[in-house]
Structures are given as C-alpha cells and as structure tokens.
Design an enzyme around this catalytic site. Structure first.
Site, mmCIF file in Angstrom:
data_model
loop_
_atom_site.group_PDB
_atom_site.id
_atom_site.type_symbol
_atom_site.label_atom_id
_atom_site.label_comp_id
_atom_site.label_asym_id
_atom_site.label_seq_id
_atom_site.Cartn_x
_atom_site.Cartn_y
_atom_site.Cartn_z
ATOM 1 N N SER A 1 8.067 4.828 17.077
ATOM 2 C CA SER A 1 6.805 4.279 17.495
ATOM 3 C C SER A 1 7.031 4.123 18.961
ATOM 4 O O SER A 1 7.782 3.193 19.382
ATOM 5 C CB SER A 1 6.369 2.996 16.911
ATOM 6 O OG SER A 1 6.224 3.394 15.529
ATOM 7 N N CYS B 1 -3.597 1.284 7.324
ATOM 8 C CA CYS B 1 -2.526 0.253 6.975
ATOM 9 C C CYS B 1 -2.684 -1.009 6.885
ATOM 10 O O CYS B 1 -2.996 -1.563 8.001
ATOM 11 C CB CYS B 1 -1.278 0.696 7.626
ATOM 12 S SG CYS B 1 0.133 0.021 7.069
ATOM 13 N N CYS C 1 -2.098 -3.620 14.856
ATOM 14 C CA CYS C 1 -1.873 -3.229 13.363
ATOM 15 C C CYS C 1 -2.303 -4.576 12.894
ATOM 16 O O CYS C 1 -1.962 -5.628 12.866
ATOM 17 C CB CYS C 1 -0.453 -2.999 13.322
ATOM 18 S SG CYS C 1 -0.009 -2.478 11.387
ATOM 19 N N GLY D 1 5.343 -2.844 6.603
ATOM 20 C CA GLY D 1 6.556 -3.147 7.024
ATOM 21 C C GLY D 1 7.233 -2.296 8.133
ATOM 22 O O GLY D 1 6.855 -1.267 8.516
ATOM 23 N N CYS E 1 4.792 -7.727 7.964
ATOM 24 C CA CYS E 1 5.463 -7.044 8.680
ATOM 25 C C CYS E 1 5.927 -8.209 9.994
ATOM 26 O O CYS E 1 4.929 -9.052 10.268
ATOM 27 C CB CYS E 1 5.003 -6.017 9.472
ATOM 28 S SG CYS E 1 6.060 -5.308 10.545
ATOM 29 N N GLU F 1 0.968 -1.283 0.171
ATOM 30 C CA GLU F 1 -0.013 0.052 -0.065
ATOM 31 C C GLU F 1 0.876 1.214 -0.104
ATOM 32 O O GLU F 1 1.862 1.236 0.680
ATOM 33 C CB GLU F 1 -1.085 0.041 1.228
ATOM 34 C CG GLU F 1 -1.864 -1.005 1.170
ATOM 35 C CD GLU F 1 -2.622 -1.318 2.436
ATOM 36 O OE1 GLU F 1 -2.780 -0.248 3.540
ATOM 37 O OE2 GLU F 1 -3.242 -2.464 2.675
#
Length: 362
Positions: A203, A322, A112, A150, A105, A88
C-alpha cells in the site's frame, strides 16, 4: 485456533504424517476424506477415526456465513467466527478470494472503515484457512489474497502459517497467494525465509513521506523510496512483480507531482501500479476524482513505461467495501474505503487483467 494445534491433536490421536496431510488437505480444499482409492475407515488409525467427527465439527464452526451480499463484481461474505466476532471475505472474479487476518485493524488509515474501531483481536491461522475452506464449499478458489480486514504484518506468525498450508496441502500456487501490507520491515525479513513465498502487494498511496504519515498514521515510518527498494529486492528474488496499491483521493494524491514521483520511484522496477478510485462517503472529507481524470493518470504512467491498472472500487453497488458489512451489524455508521479487492477495466493496451490474477503476461 492455530494450524499447529490441529496437527498436535491429530498426532495425539495416532495420526502419522500421511494421515495428518490427508486430513489437512481435505479440510483446506473442502474435500471428502473418502475421496480417492482408500476409504477413511481403511486408512486412518482407530483412535483418529473416532475423533474425526468432533474435529470436523469444530473446524466447520471456525468460520460460518452470517450473511451474503451479491454484487456485480463478486459476493461479499460476512463471516462469523466461533466466538461471535465477524470478519469479511470476498469471492472475487477469476476464482479469487480475499480473506481477513484480523478483527479490526490498528493501522487506522484515514480512508478505511476497518480501522475505525481499532484492533479487536488477531485471527488464528486456522481461522484464516477456514475462510478459504468455507468459500470452497461454494465455488472453486485458485487465488487467495490477504487484503481483507486487518494488517497481515501485525499478525505475521498466523498469516505465514496459513500461507504455508495453503501453498502445500491447500493446493494453491505460490504466486497466487498475495500478501498485502502497508509496509513493515519484518515482512521483508520473514517472507523470503518460507518454503512458500507469496506475491506481495504494498500500500503506497503517495510518494510523499509526510502525506503518507497523515493518510496512514500508525503505519511504520518507512520512506516511500525505501519501501519501493525493499519491494524490488523481494520481487527480483521471487520472480513476482510487486503490486503497488494507490487509493485515488481527489485533490490529495492525484496531481502531477505524484505522477512524477511514481515515475521516479517505479521506473525500471518489476512492479504494477494499481489505481483504485476512493469509494466516496458523505462526511469523510475525501472524494474520488472523476473517472476521466483517473484514466488520464493511468494512461500517462503507461506511456512513461509504468504498467498501471485502473480499477473500479469494489462493492459500491452493495455498500460492501472492506469494513462496511461488519459496521452494519455493529451499528457503526459512515465511512469506507478500501484499497481492497476490486475489478479492473481496460484503459489502454495491456491493462486488461484482474489485480489478483497470476503474474503471467504482466
């Protein structure tokens, strides 16, 4: 495909450094090779001219739009790679673009969608740049953030190679290249060594190490205080403030204890705190706090001297956080949230700027 492979093929076709630079600049900026005073046929060696059409077709096939989803805060692109895998990209306001660095990921953040299938494969540096070239066929791109699918730190060689090209032949200012990571010591070792030094987004999500391990079970075990100190060293060396990402989860990381922890960690630091309310999805076990509560948190930190930005979670109107677009075609249901690109709204003086804007005025 990696950028170094493109360079090798160009050189094998007789390209000199000036020819190589011109081809790469035209590709990364989505320009015609004939732009400028000299035409390609007058400038390139004959073997290179013969091979360029095939190379151009191969570069174009690295990333193609499979579907586009327009939202109020920007368009989401489901991008198909040459092997049929999809990632994306997001066209952001203010000429920004979010790109992916992996298919899937490995970090497995609890909130997520991207990590639900684990890591499927790395993106080559040319595939990362190809997302920028693809977006530039649609509109101007002046900022690129590595915040899509990712974990960039897990594909460090390819991401840094892409950053090096985008910050030179790609024509993007170094502070407008934003490297996002959950925190990995290799990032702080490698990023300062490059000629192109990107801005950094970390993060954080909590100031408590035990909770952070639960929210990001496969992230490196770095205490939040150490992570902030590593970020501060990089911020002072580059002159760009660190952008700390914090997905707000109701009843989990939105209490007074966390506010006190943020003040303790970030007071006096060259930093911006970005609050992003979670995109609620039934059955995930997480919920977003009320907007009033989130705004009160941001105002509290702002009064304590911590520059804090509260943003609307991106893609809610098109189910486009995402990982969600890719999940639609792979049949995966449920989930999302991302701490990924979003649009900020004003909640107090000094709050009106986009997360991925440059660092002026912060």
């Amino acid at each position: 495909m990696r950028i170094d492979q493109i360079r090798q093929r160009l050189r094998a076709s007789g390209a000199k450094p000036c020819h190589e630079q011109r081809v790469l600049r035209a590709w990364a900026q989505a320009l015609a090779l004939d732009e400028g005073r000299s035409r390609a046929e007058d400038f390139f060696p004959a073997p290179l001219r013969v091979g360029l059409p095939a190379m151009a077709a191969e570069l174009a096939a690295l990333a193609q739009v499979r579907s586009e989803h327009a939202g109020e805060d920007g368009a989401r692109l489901l991008v198909e790679l040459a092997d049929g895998q999809t990632v994306e990209s997001v066209l952001l306001p203010r000429d920004g673009l979010c790109v992916s660095t992996q298919v899937g990921c490995a970090v497995g953040c609890a909130f997520c969608m991207t990590g639900r299938d684990g890591l499927l494969r790395q993106l080559g540096s040319a595939e990362i740049v190809a997302q920028v070239a693809l977006a530039r066929l649609r509109r101007v791109v002046r900022k690129v953030v590595f915040m899509g699918m990712g974990e960039p730190a897990h594909n460090l060689d390819n991401v840094l190679e892409a950053i090096a090209l985008l910050g030179t032949e790609g024509g993007i200012g170094h502070k407008n290249l934003v490297f996002s990571t959950v925190g990995d010591r290799r990032v702080f070792e490698r990023l300062p060594l490059g000629d192109v030094k990107p801005a950094l987004a970390l993060s954080l999500h909590t100031t408590r190490a035990a909770l952070r391990a639960q929210l990001m079970p496969r992230a490196p075990r770095i205490d939040p205080a150490e992570l902030v100190e590593l970020g501060e060293t990089y911020a002072r060396a580059t002159g760009y403030p660190i952008q700390y990402q914090w997905t707000l989860l109701a009843g989990i990381n939105d209490g007074d204890e966390e506010l006190d922890g943020i003040v303790r960690l970030l007071a006096g630091k060259y930093a911006v705190m970005n609050f992003i309310p979670y995109n609620s999805v039934a059955g995930t076990g997480f919920a977003r706090p009320s907007w009033e509560h989130a705004a009160a948190m941001a105002r509290h930190l702002h009064r304590r001297g911590i520059l804090t930005k509260l943003r609307h979670s991106a893609g809610q109107d098109v189910d486009g956080g995402c990982g969600q677009l890719r999940a639609r075609i792979s049949g995966v249901q449920g989930v999302d949230e991302s701490e990924k690109p979003a649009i900020e709204i004003r909640v107090g003086d000094g709050f009106l700027s986009d997360l991925h804007d440059d660092t002026e005025g912060r």
